[in-house]
Every structure is written in structure tokens, then in C-alpha cells.
Motif scaffolding. Structure first.
Motif, PDB file in Angstrom:
ATOM      1  N   ASP A  79       0.824  -1.197   0.000  1.00 56.37           N
ATOM      2  CA  ASP A  79       0.000   0.000   0.000  1.00 56.37           C
ATOM      3  C   ASP A  79       0.866   1.258   0.000  1.00 56.37           C
ATOM      4  O   ASP A  79       2.018   1.237   0.434  1.00 56.37           O
ATOM      5  CB  ASP A  79      -0.903   0.001   1.247  1.00 56.37           C
ATOM      6  N   TYR A  80       0.300   2.332  -0.492  1.00 52.69           N
ATOM      7  CA  TYR A  80       0.980   3.628  -0.429  1.00 52.69           C
ATOM      8  C   TYR A  80       0.755   4.296   0.927  1.00 52.69           C
ATOM      9  O   TYR A  80       1.409   5.269   1.260  1.00 52.69           O
ATOM     10  CB  TYR A  80       0.455   4.553  -1.532  1.00 52.69           C
ATOM     11  N   PHE A  81      -0.223   3.821   1.680  1.00 47.57           N
ATOM     12  CA  PHE A  81      -0.519   4.413   2.979  1.00 47.57           C
ATOM     13  C   PHE A  81       0.091   3.586   4.096  1.00 47.57           C
ATOM     14  O   PHE A  81       0.324   2.392   3.924  1.00 47.57           O
ATOM     15  CB  PHE A  81      -2.047   4.483   3.176  1.00 47.57           C
ATOM     16  N   PRO A  82       0.332   4.165   5.267  1.00 52.44           N
ATOM     17  CA  PRO A  82       0.043   5.567   5.606  1.00 52.44           C
ATOM     18  C   PRO A  82       1.124   6.524   5.120  1.00 52.44           C
ATOM     19  O   PRO A  82       2.306   6.266   5.290  1.00 52.44           O
ATOM     20  CB  PRO A  82      -0.012   5.563   7.128  1.00 52.44           C
ATOM     21  N   TYR A  83       0.699   7.588   4.507  1.00 48.56           N
ATOM     22  CA  TYR A  83       1.611   8.629   4.034  1.00 48.56           C
ATOM     23  C   TYR A  83       1.855   9.622   5.164  1.00 48.56           C
ATOM     24  O   TYR A  83       0.928  10.027   5.858  1.00 48.56           O
ATOM     25  CB  TYR A  83       0.991   9.333   2.829  1.00 48.56           C
TER      26      TYR A  83
ATOM     27  N   TYR B 107       0.604  11.690  10.010  1.00 45.43           N
ATOM     28  CA  TYR B 107       0.058  10.685   9.100  1.00 45.43           C
ATOM     29  C   TYR B 107      -1.252  11.181   8.507  1.00 45.43           C
ATOM     30  O   TYR B 107      -2.147  11.632   9.208  1.00 45.43           O
ATOM     31  CB  TYR B 107      -0.168   9.361   9.839  1.00 45.43           C
ATOM     32  N   TRP B 108      -1.375  11.049   7.194  1.00 47.96           N
ATOM     33  CA  TRP B 108      -2.526  11.594   6.483  1.00 47.96           C
ATOM     34  C   TRP B 108      -3.705  10.629   6.421  1.00 47.96           C
ATOM     35  O   TRP B 108      -4.708  10.916   5.774  1.00 47.96           O
ATOM     36  CB  TRP B 108      -2.111  11.997   5.068  1.00 47.96           C
ATOM     37  N   THR B 109      -3.610   9.480   7.061  1.00 46.52           N
ATOM     38  CA  THR B 109      -4.731   8.541   7.053  1.00 46.52           C
ATOM     39  C   THR B 109      -5.948   9.108   7.778  1.00 46.52           C
ATOM     40  O   THR B 109      -7.055   8.628   7.597  1.00 46.52           O
ATOM     41  CB  THR B 109      -4.327   7.224   7.727  1.00 46.52           C
TER      42      THR B 109
END
Length: 417
Positions: free
Chosen positions: A98-102, A109-111
């Protein structure tokens, strides 16, 4: 961006330094990138407000970098970049993770924007559906009254709006614009519904005047709370904007105990009265005063609940009145909240019963007399403290942990800018 200064008469000429920095950064990125083509995206939030200075500097930088010759720079587009990558005939690995969590900084964290400000997310979602229904009604009557909600809904789709990542005063402004736009659309919808449901099929002096109850979530709806006399009834019109038939439950606050519901063809519709609880009554008193600036009378005694079935992209009308004559009393079950005996409250008239703690309000037991399943339940709500944002780590992070019937869920609320 430090300006590229190429005037030899000035003491701060920096062309050579800026070119070397550019080439060094390009080579560093090329060393971790397949093929000789790399992409640099330009810009950021709140930048390019004076675009001319940015492009003047980029023009100079591209000119002197290409004159240097070690690398070649050009203005590009996603398609040009993709074509160049494809032409290299390179073999590309398959990314499975996955690309997340960014994260863009420590603990940032942008989640969290998936769950941040769920009330505002719900408001945008609700008004989006309302706007769609209003557009359809507007078309049916040949009117023009939905434009006031178009711009606020468009603005609310900004990546710092519906995501819940804006500052509070900015979010308040989004909500205010939505509310003002919706109030204007509401007037048009009320007039249009009166036209559509008129027996004459025209908008000339309709006999019925419609109103909508935007504060039903706190049991406030003056139109339905009025006492219904023998010669006076309540008309409820449900509109379905979907392309297929839809059934849903209508719930309105009332003060009359003996009420019946009929559909447009005169047949009785099963209904139920649910006693309004004290928590809802107190919320109503507080928020009606806050939103409308008025002190309301006593809260309604009951919720009138019945199931409405509406044709696709159409409407159905229901009539609420007091029963007349013997045998016409088709009043449904009256659900009351019993005074707590000992420390629990039991809810449910049928085979499924739920028991709640009178002290905490949490669910403690579920019992199904048909299957014999008797399930004790332990429910608790816990949370982690938030970062106060005063130190070097200024990210605001809130983690809420829910434990209900063995289900675990993490909710994040972060990225306040």
C-alpha cells in the motif's frame, strides 16, 4: 524559490550555484530512478499566487541548465513523461504493498482524513443528495432555484474541506455557506412540491403549503408537533430521487397519542409511536436555542414512525390524522422507555430484547426468545490523549479506541492546518 540572478552588474549573481544545485539534485534522483527521465512536480499549497515571478525564474533556470549541458530540462506534461518512459522499453516491477500511511513529517500521518470531522462529511453527503433531488424537482416544474447550493457544494469538495483537514474557522465557513445555500433551495422545493401535488396540476394558489424540518435530528419540527384535531390532518410527502423504487422509514415528532397513517390511495399504513427520551429532549432545548435563538415549548412526546414506499424519481403522499368512528383505530404499537428498575433498562416488545445500563447507557445484554440466544455484552469507550501541538512536534493526533462486542476499530483525526 531563490531567484536566479544573472545580471553581471549585481554582486549577488548566482547562476553557477543554482545550475550546480539543479544538476546535483537531478543526478541524485536519477540514481534511484529507472531510465534517464525523471519528473519534478512544481508548486505547493498557497504558492504561485504571483505566478509570473515563478515562471520567470524557471525560464532562466531551464535556459542556463541546458546551456551547461550536463542534463536537459524542459516543461513537460504527464503524457509526455509517460511516453518517454514507455519508449525506453524498460521492465517495471509490480508494486503490491500500500501507499498508505503517508506521512509528511514526524507523527503527521494523512490517514486521518478518512474519519476527520465525520459530522461535516455527513453534512456534505446529505446536502449532495438533497441537491440532486432538488434539481430533479426543479426540472419537473420548470423552475430555477438550485444555483445557490451549487457553489457551496463545489467548494466543499476541496481537498481541505470534505476531507476534514482545514482549520476549524475555515470548516465553519464551509458549513455556513452550505446552510445558506440549502435554505434558499428549501424555499424553491417547498413551492415546487405544492405545485406537483396540487389536484389542479398547476402552481396557481396551491391549497397546501409545504415546510421542511432540517432539525429532525434533535426532534424539532413545529409543523408536525401541532395538535391534530378531528378536522385537521398532517400531510407528509416523500420524494425519491433514485432510479428505482425505494422504501425507508419516516420519523417525525408528534404530541398526539392516537394517530393513524394512510397512503394516497386511502389504505392504512402500519405505524408506531416511540416515546422521546430525556437525552433527546435536553439536546433539543440546548441546540434550538443555539441555532435559532428561541426558547421552544415542551418537547414532543413521541416519534411517529412508519415505512414509506416511493416510486423511482417520484413521490408518495401520506396523511396523518386522528381515527374516526369504531373500527377505524389502526394505531400501531406504542413503544415506551420504562423507568429503570434496579440498574437496567429493557428495550424491545418482540422476541429480541436488549438491556442497557441505566447508569452508563451502554448495552449489557441481548436476548432472542425464539433462538434462545442470551448474549452478555461488555461495552467500553477508551481514547488516547491528543498532541497539544505546542512543542517541536506540532502535529495534532487523536486516536480513539472503541471496544464493542469484541470489535476493535482505530479512528484517526489529524492534519489540522
Amino acid at each position: 524559490m531563490t531567484p536566479v540572478q544573472d545580471d553581471p552588474l549585481l554582486f549577488d549573481t548566482n547562476v553557477e550555484q543554482r545550475v550546480n544545485d539543479f544538476v546535483s539534485a537531478a543526478i541524485a534522483q536519477a540514481n534511484v530512478t529507472r531510465t534517464n527521465h525523471i519528473m519534478w512536480t512544481m508548486g505547493d499549497d498557497f504558492n504561485y499566487q504571483y505566478a509570473e515571478s515563478w515562471f520567470r525564474n524557471m525560464d532562466r533556470l531551464i535556459h542556463y541548465v541546458n546551456k551547461d549541458g550536463r542534463v536537459h530540462a524542459l516543461y513537460s506534461t504527464p503524457s509526455i513523461y509517460t511516453d518517454a518512459k514507455h519508449a525506453s522499453n524498460e521492465s517495471w516491477p509490480l508494486k503490491r504493498d500500500d501507499y498508505f500511511p503517508y506521512a509528511d513529517s514526524t507523527n503527521a500521518y494523512w490517514t486521518g482524513y478518512f474519519t476527520s470531522r465525520p459530522t461535516f462529511k455527513g453534512y456534505v453527503r446529505m446536502l449532495s443528495g438533497y441537491y440532486l433531488a432538488a434539481r430533479q424537482i426543479e426540472f419537473l416544474v420548470g423552475g430555477s432555484f438550485t444555483s445557490s447550493l451549487e457553489d457551496p457544494l463545489g467548494i466543499a469538495q476541496h481537498h481541505d474541506a470534505v476531507s476534514g483537514t482545514a482549520k476549524q474557522h475555515t470548516t465553519d465557513d464551509y458549513s455556513k455557506r452550505l446552510a445558506l445555500g440549502a435554505s434558499q433551495v428549501e424555499k424553491g422545493v417547498n413551492t415546487a412540491l405544492a405545485c406537483l401535488t396540487s389536484s389542479k396540476g398547476t402552481c396557481m394558489s396551491p391549497a397546501v403549503k409545504f415546510s421542511q424540518c432540517q432539525l429532525l435530528n434533535i426532534s424539532y419540527c413545529p409543523s408536525t408537533e401541532e395538535q391534530i384535531s378531528g378536522g385537521k390532518g398532517l400531510v407528509i410527502t416523500a420524494y425519491n430521487p433514485l432510479g428505482w423504487e425505494h422504501s425507508d422509514f419516516i420519523r417525525v415528532p408528534v404530541n398526539d397519542l392516537h394517530l393513524v397513517v394512510k397512503s394516497s390511495d386511502g389504505s392504512f399504513v402500519d405505524s408506531q409511536l416511540v416515546e422521546v427520551d430525556n437525552v433527546t429532549s435536553n439536546l433539543r432545548k440546548l441546540y434550538v436555542k443555539a441555532y435559532l435563538g428561541i426558547n421552544t415549548d415542551k418537547p414532543p412526546k413521541y416519534w411517529l414512525v412508519f415505512q414509506a414506499s416511493v416510486p423511482p424519481m417520484g413521490w408518495n403522499t401520506y396523511f396523518v390524522s386522528k381515527p374516526k368512528g369504531a373500527g377505524s383505530n389502526r394505531m400501531g404499537y406504542v413503544s415506551t422507555i420504562a423507568s429503570p428498575s434496579k440498574d437496567t433498562v429493557e428495550v424491545g416488545p418482540g422476541s429480541l430484547k436488549m438491556t442497557f445500563s441505566s447508569a452508563s447507557g451502554q448495552l449489557t445484554r441481548m436476548f432472542n426468545s425464539i433462538t434462545g440466544v442470551d448474549l452478555p455484552i461488555q461495552q467500553s469507550f477508551l481514547w488516547y490523549g491528543s498532541n497539544n501541538g505546542d512543542g517541536a512536534d506540532s502535529q495534532h493526533l487523536e486516536l480513539i479506541f472503541l471496544d464493542q462486542m469484541g470489535l476493535h476499530r482505530l479512528l484517526f483525526q489529524d492534519r489540522y492546518r
